[in-house]
Scaffold this motif. Structure first.
Motif, PDB file in Angstrom:
ATOM      1  N   VAL A 152      10.118  14.049   2.375  1.00  0.00           N
ATOM      2  CA  VAL A 152      10.323  13.908   3.820  1.00  0.00           C
ATOM      3  C   VAL A 152       9.253  12.985   4.407  1.00  0.00           C
ATOM      4  CG1 VAL A 152      10.239  15.167   6.020  1.00  0.00           C
ATOM      5  CG2 VAL A 152      11.571  16.093   4.108  1.00  0.00           C
ATOM      6  N   GLU A 153       8.013  13.162   3.934  1.00  0.00           N
ATOM      7  CA  GLU A 153       6.927  12.292   4.395  1.00  0.00           C
ATOM      8  C   GLU A 153       7.172  10.844   3.950  1.00  0.00           C
ATOM      9  OE1 GLU A 153       2.839  13.680   3.565  1.00  0.00           O
ATOM     10  OE2 GLU A 153       2.311  11.547   3.432  1.00  0.00           O
ATOM     11  N   HIS A 154       7.661  10.676   2.725  1.00  0.00           N
ATOM     12  CA  HIS A 154       7.964   9.322   2.232  1.00  0.00           C
ATOM     13  C   HIS A 154       8.990   8.625   3.129  1.00  0.00           C
ATOM     14  CE1 HIS A 154       6.749  10.158  -2.256  1.00  0.00           C
ATOM     15  NE2 HIS A 154       5.717  10.089  -1.449  1.00  0.00           N
ATOM     16  N   GLU A 155      10.068   9.335   3.430  1.00  0.00           N
ATOM     17  CA  GLU A 155      11.103   8.713   4.263  1.00  0.00           C
ATOM     18  C   GLU A 155      10.510   8.293   5.599  1.00  0.00           C
ATOM     19  OE1 GLU A 155      13.977  11.089   6.270  1.00  0.00           O
ATOM     20  OE2 GLU A 155      15.476   9.506   6.332  1.00  0.00           O
ATOM     21  N   GLU A 156       9.732   9.200   6.196  1.00  0.00           N
ATOM     22  CA  GLU A 156       9.132   8.943   7.509  1.00  0.00           C
ATOM     23  C   GLU A 156       8.188   7.729   7.462  1.00  0.00           C
ATOM     24  OE1 GLU A 156       9.511   9.728  10.502  1.00  0.00           O
ATOM     25  OE2 GLU A 156       7.621   8.984  11.334  1.00  0.00           O
ATOM     26  N   ASP A 157       7.332   7.670   6.440  1.00  0.00           N
ATOM     27  CA  ASP A 157       6.387   6.547   6.316  1.00  0.00           C
ATOM     28  C   ASP A 157       7.130   5.218   6.211  1.00  0.00           C
ATOM     29  OD1 ASP A 157       4.357   8.387   6.255  1.00  0.00           O
ATOM     30  OD2 ASP A 157       3.919   8.177   4.119  1.00  0.00           O
ATOM     31  N   LEU A 158       8.182   5.184   5.380  1.00  0.00           N
ATOM     32  CA  LEU A 158       8.923   3.943   5.169  1.00  0.00           C
ATOM     33  C   LEU A 158       9.690   3.546   6.425  1.00  0.00           C
ATOM     34  CD1 LEU A 158      10.372   4.684   1.608  1.00  0.00           C
ATOM     35  CD2 LEU A 158       8.464   3.158   2.150  1.00  0.00           C
ATOM     36  N   ALA A 164       0.840  -1.209   0.000  1.00  0.00           N
ATOM     37  CA  ALA A 164       0.000   0.000   0.000  1.00  0.00           C
ATOM     38  C   ALA A 164       0.872   1.255   0.000  1.00  0.00           C
ATOM     39  CB  ALA A 164      -0.927  -0.008   1.209  1.00  0.00           C
ATOM     40  N   GLU A 165       1.916   1.240   0.821  1.00  0.00           N
ATOM     41  CA  GLU A 165       2.806   2.407   0.925  1.00  0.00           C
ATOM     42  C   GLU A 165       3.612   2.595  -0.363  1.00  0.00           C
ATOM     43  OE1 GLU A 165       3.154   5.521   2.707  1.00  0.00           O
ATOM     44  OE2 GLU A 165       2.591   4.046   4.222  1.00  0.00           O
ATOM     45  N   LEU A 166       4.165   1.502  -0.886  1.00  0.00           N
ATOM     46  CA  LEU A 166       4.994   1.584  -2.096  1.00  0.00           C
ATOM     47  C   LEU A 166       4.166   2.078  -3.287  1.00  0.00           C
ATOM     48  CD1 LEU A 166       6.891  -1.839  -1.734  1.00  0.00           C
ATOM     49  CD2 LEU A 166       7.843   0.422  -1.246  1.00  0.00           C
ATOM     50  N   THR A 167       2.931   1.611  -3.378  1.00  0.00           N
ATOM     51  CA  THR A 167       2.065   2.008  -4.491  1.00  0.00           C
ATOM     52  C   THR A 167       1.709   3.492  -4.394  1.00  0.00           C
ATOM     53  OG1 THR A 167       1.166  -0.235  -4.545  1.00  0.00           O
ATOM     54  CG2 THR A 167      -0.111   1.460  -5.674  1.00  0.00           C
ATOM     55  N   GLN A 168       1.425   3.927  -3.174  1.00  0.00           N
ATOM     56  CA  GLN A 168       1.134   5.352  -2.970  1.00  0.00           C
ATOM     57  C   GLN A 168       2.347   6.204  -3.355  1.00  0.00           C
ATOM     58  OE1 GLN A 168       1.544   7.647   0.817  1.00  0.00           O
ATOM     59  NE2 GLN A 168      -0.540   6.874   1.116  1.00  0.00           N
ATOM     60  N   HIS A 169       3.536   5.739  -2.985  1.00  0.00           N
ATOM     61  CA  HIS A 169       4.743   6.501  -3.303  1.00  0.00           C
ATOM     62  C   HIS A 169       5.013   6.499  -4.806  1.00  0.00           C
ATOM     63  CE1 HIS A 169       6.552   6.422   1.020  1.00  0.00           C
ATOM     64  NE2 HIS A 169       5.280   6.756   1.007  1.00  0.00           N
ATOM     65  N   ALA A 170       4.762   5.371  -5.466  1.00  0.00           N
ATOM     66  CA  ALA A 170       4.936   5.328  -6.931  1.00  0.00           C
ATOM     67  C   ALA A 170       4.083   6.422  -7.572  1.00  0.00           C
ATOM     68  CB  ALA A 170       4.541   3.952  -7.472  1.00  0.00           C
TER      69      ALA A 170
HETATM   70 MG    MG Z   1       3.269   7.384   2.213  1.00  0.00          MG
END
Ligand code: MG
Ligand code: FE
Ligand code: FE
Length: 172
Positions: A146-152, A52-58
């Motif tokens: 920054v949000e991406h790094e934090e989520d991952l 879910a996270e990877l797809t959102q980031h893509a």
């Molecule tokens: Mg995210």
């Protein structure tokens, strides 16, 4: 090209801004594909949350590529026309997923986000008070990275903690 729009840029060569944005553009496409393929091949514990996270980031990286391409065109430049150029222009490169385990995939992605944060932070420094429109654009993208790094990282921490709790309970 936006003539009046570009006349407000001070103290920077427009060609240098275009070249730098094209590097970021290459990064965004490679990041998009990295997330796309990671979401396909990923295996292991809590992989649904990771997918879910990877797809959102893509989707976010593709949106960033769009934003950067539009700004390059406004400045009178041309976004890279050939995917072959993504590798020669990229700052952050591409982490081919060699190990499909969730933890390894997340490590690769976190590395990519940390690179993206450095690149957009440099771009913000370069354009601050000089090219307001590009500055706003790269600041907006920077906040996403920054949000991406934090989520991952949060997901990585949850998974590694869960695994070590599990190991402890098995060893009893
Ligand atoms: Mg995210
Ligand atoms: Fe991005
Ligand atoms: Fe990102």
């Amino acid at each position: 090209m936006a003539k009046r729009g570009n006349s407000i840029i001070k103290g920077l060569e427009i060609n240098d801004i275009i070249t730098t944005l094209n590097r970021a553009y290459a990064d965004e496409w490679l990041a998009y594909y990295q997330y796309f393929i990671e979401a396909k091949v990923i295996k292991g514990i809590m992989k649904d949350a990771a997918i879910a996270e990877l797809t959102q980031h893509a989707n976010d990286e593709l949106r960033h590529a769009n934003m950067v391409a539009d700004r390059i065109l406004q400045l009178g430049g041309t976004p890279l026309l050939n995917p072959k150029e993504w590798f020669s222009h990229s700052n952050c490169g591409y982490e081919e997923p060699n190990n499909f385990d969730v933890v390894s995939i997340l490590e690769d992605s976190i590395k990519g986000e940390q690179c993206a944060i450095s690149i957009y932070s440099n771009l913000a420094d370069m354009t601050r008070d000089k090219d307001i429109v590009t500055y706003d654009l790269v600041s907006e993208i920077l906040a996403d990275e920054v949000e991406h790094e934090e989520d991952l990282q949060a997901l990585y921490d949850d998974i590694t903690e869960f695994v070590s709790d599990l190991k402890r309970s098995i060893q009893g």
